[in-house]
Design a protein around this motif. Structure first.
Motif, PDB file in Angstrom:
ATOM      1  N   GLU A  50      -3.414 -64.571  75.929  1.00 52.37           N
ATOM      2  CA  GLU A  50      -4.604 -65.394  75.718  1.00 52.37           C
ATOM      3  C   GLU A  50      -5.731 -65.005  76.682  1.00 52.37           C
ATOM      4  O   GLU A  50      -6.914 -65.055  76.326  1.00 52.37           O
ATOM      5  CB  GLU A  50      -4.245 -66.859  75.875  1.00 52.37           C
ATOM      6  CG  GLU A  50      -3.233 -67.332  74.820  1.00 52.37           C
ATOM      7  CD  GLU A  50      -3.133 -68.826  74.732  1.00 52.37           C
ATOM      8  OE1 GLU A  50      -2.895 -69.459  75.791  1.00 52.37           O
ATOM      9  OE2 GLU A  50      -3.284 -69.368  73.624  1.00 52.37           O
TER      10      GLU A  50
ATOM     11  N   VAL B 163      -7.539 -61.662  75.407  1.00 52.66           N
ATOM     12  CA  VAL B 163      -7.606 -61.766  73.954  1.00 52.66           C
ATOM     13  C   VAL B 163      -8.532 -60.734  73.318  1.00 52.66           C
ATOM     14  O   VAL B 163      -8.327 -60.327  72.174  1.00 52.66           O
ATOM     15  CB  VAL B 163      -8.026 -63.202  73.559  1.00 52.66           C
ATOM     16  CG1 VAL B 163      -9.445 -63.520  74.002  1.00 52.66           C
ATOM     17  CG2 VAL B 163      -7.828 -63.440  72.071  1.00 52.66           C
TER      18      VAL B 163
ATOM     19  N   ALA C 155      -2.864 -62.836  67.121  1.00 49.11           N
ATOM     20  CA  ALA C 155      -3.136 -64.266  67.277  1.00 49.11           C
ATOM     21  C   ALA C 155      -2.025 -65.097  66.638  1.00 49.11           C
ATOM     22  O   ALA C 155      -1.576 -66.113  67.207  1.00 49.11           O
ATOM     23  CB  ALA C 155      -4.484 -64.611  66.649  1.00 49.11           C
TER      24      ALA C 155
ATOM     25  N   THR D 111       1.037 -64.868  68.857  1.00 52.83           N
ATOM     26  CA  THR D 111       0.837 -65.615  70.105  1.00 52.83           C
ATOM     27  C   THR D 111       1.155 -67.095  69.893  1.00 52.83           C
ATOM     28  O   THR D 111       1.831 -67.727  70.714  1.00 52.83           O
ATOM     29  CB  THR D 111      -0.607 -65.455  70.600  1.00 52.83           C
ATOM     30  OG1 THR D 111      -0.869 -64.067  70.853  1.00 52.83           O
ATOM     31  CG2 THR D 111      -0.839 -66.244  71.887  1.00 52.83           C
TER      32      THR D 111
ATOM     33  N   LYS E 268       4.076 -69.286  71.689  1.00 53.93           N
ATOM     34  CA  LYS E 268       3.772 -70.507  72.450  1.00 53.93           C
ATOM     35  C   LYS E 268       4.646 -71.652  71.970  1.00 53.93           C
ATOM     36  O   LYS E 268       5.207 -72.399  72.792  1.00 53.93           O
ATOM     37  CB  LYS E 268       2.290 -70.861  72.302  1.00 53.93           C
ATOM     38  CG  LYS E 268       1.355 -69.948  73.061  1.00 53.93           C
ATOM     39  CD  LYS E 268      -0.098 -70.298  72.822  1.00 53.93           C
ATOM     40  CE  LYS E 268      -0.452 -71.654  73.389  1.00 53.93           C
ATOM     41  NZ  LYS E 268      -1.893 -71.954  73.213  1.00 53.93           N
TER      42      LYS E 268
END
Length: 458
Positions: free
Chosen positions: A143, A146, A445, A448, A452
């Motif tokens: 992040e 990015v 993205a 990710t 998470k």
């Protein structure tokens, strides 16, 4: 000194005591030995082989003995060989015949196996937590970086551009496979040896299911003969550690290269670099080099354990005393490395300007150009040849693919129009990546967010 046997007429030669002792390294099992002994005593009381008062005396005194060991107040002597005999001797010294009853229905063979399984189970859980910490640091970097594009390499040659997050998440995947291996190993570790005694079990009415429950094992081992010789779980655990070491070593090697002046991609935190004794300008990646170097010790531990057991006949042999040295060292080494990894990952700084100014080098957009041609009906191998010839021409002229004119592209293939420039350059080449798991912005993205969520639930 042979405190537990009347079989021998002579005292043990002091040199033999020194040669055979293991207390110098197995004292770290004291907490696990006490826990196993307390479960055993509790079971003996349940089946009537101890009174409740005797059980309570033993359990309480074992706590006191453990405190003495942890405080350094219990003298450790080679004449008592190992941690098990030290604890039992101290118990007998305090409780007399009550202490002598603790070993009823139990051998040092299943006692050692129980202690080592308790230790290994705890070690697996600890390494798993450390790997998760490393994964969290990698996702945080994803992040944070990015918008950063990195050159991807094969054969250490520039290949295709990827988002920086794609690189960080690649190590998340490696560490997850490590965690999965540890989880699978845990199933075999979590089988209780206690109550198998020396090799054939016992005629006494012990309750192995009860001690299994007390110690949090999933089930009792089904074959007493197998238990006293089984070290498979240790080899499996250390093998998993060796793969973790392999991943850490590869990561360290890449970052050592990235930290070099020749690459200049990365600045390491001062806290994880050292200086030179003679060259005042140096900042050396010694911590990463040692992570890379220490991996050899972990890998060697796998061979050490395999060689240890390869010729042993069934049931216990004293050779197996040596298993602890390999397992302890492999575990300690990996734990020490992993303790440092999250802070190194978090504290390192990508040299974005340096990376960016050289991103056009190496024709990172060549594959994107080839796939552009494929989309326009050019067979893959033909497109490969067309782009290869264009790259060769650019190398001769010292220019980039994006510096070529539309007419030059059309001379190479009549399928090209002005949209070709939409895939040229590293930014466009990355933007074109769209397959699941790719290094493109949208795919990274998506991954990710998946990571998470996964890490928040584990």
């Amino acid at each position: 000194m042979k405190l537990w046997s009347g079989r021998f007429a002579q005292e043990t030669d002091p040199r033999v005591e020194s040669f055979t002792e293991s207390i110098s390294f197995d004292v770290r099992l004291a907490r696990h030995d006490v826990r196993g002994s307390q479960a055993h005593a509790t079971m003996l009381a349940k089946v009537g082989l101890l009174t409740e008062q005797e059980r309570d005396q033993i359990v309480n005194e074992l706590n006191a003995i453990l405190a003495r060991i942890e405080n350094g107040d219990l003298e450790l002597s080679p004449s008592l060989e190992d941690v098990h005999m030290h604890i039992e001797s101290a118990l007998i010294e305090k409780l007399g015949d009550v202490g002598r009853k603790l070993h009823t229905g139990r051998s040092r063979n299943d006692q050692v196996a129980t202690d080592m399984k308790l230790f290994t189970r705890e070690a697996i859980e600890h390494i798993d937590r450390l790997l998760q910490d490393a994964q969290c640091a990698l996702v945080d970097r994803t992040e944070r970086d990015v918008d950063v594009i990195l050159p991807g390499y094969t054969h250490l040659q520039r290949a295709m551009p990827v988002m920086a997050g794609h690189y960080w998440l690649a190590y998340c995947e490696k560490f997850q496979r490590d965690r999965d291996r540890l989880s699978d190993c845990l199933r075999r570790v979590n089988v209780s040896p206690l109550g198998c005694a020396a090799l054939a079990g016992t005629s006494l009415p012990i309750d192995r299911d009860y001690t299994t429950e007390l110690l949090g094992f999933s089930e009792p081992a089904a074959n007493s003969l197998d238990v006293s010789s089984d070290r498979d779980y240790q080899i499996e655990f250390v093998s998993a550690l060796a793969l973790i070491a392999t991943h850490l070593s590869g990561w360290a090697e890449e970052w050592i290269l990235w930290f070099s002046t020749e690459f200049g991609f990365l600045k390491l935190p001062d806290a994880y670099t050292t200086g030179s004794s003679i060259m005042p300008q140096k900042r050396n990646p010694d911590v990463l080099e040692l992570i890379r170097g220490k991996s050899a010790r972990v890998m060697a531990s796998v061979s050490q354990l395999l060689l240890l057991v390869k010729n042993l006949p069934m049931a216990y042999n004293r050779d197996l005393q040596e298993d602890k040295l390999a397992l302890f060292d492999a575990y300690d080494t990996i734990a020490a490395c992993l303790e440092l990894v999250p802070d190194i990952i978090s504290g390192a700084e990508l040299q974005v300007d340096r990376i960016r100014e050289r991103l056009d080098e190496g024709f990172l957009d060549a594959t994107a150009l080839m796939e552009y041609l494929i989309k326009r009906g050019v067979p893959m191998r033909s497109g490969h040849g067309i782009v290869g010839r264009l790259v060769a021409e650019c190398e001769q002229r010292g220019c980039r693919l994006s510096d070529l004119t539309l007419a030059e592209f059309q001379a190479a293939s009549d399928r090209v129009d002005e949209t070709v420039f939409d895939v040229l350059g590293p930014d466009n080449a990355v933007a074109a990546l769209q397959s699941y798991g790719s290094g493109g912005r949208a795919a990274v993205a998506e991954q990710t967010q998946r990571w998470k969520q996964q890490l928040s639930e584990s």
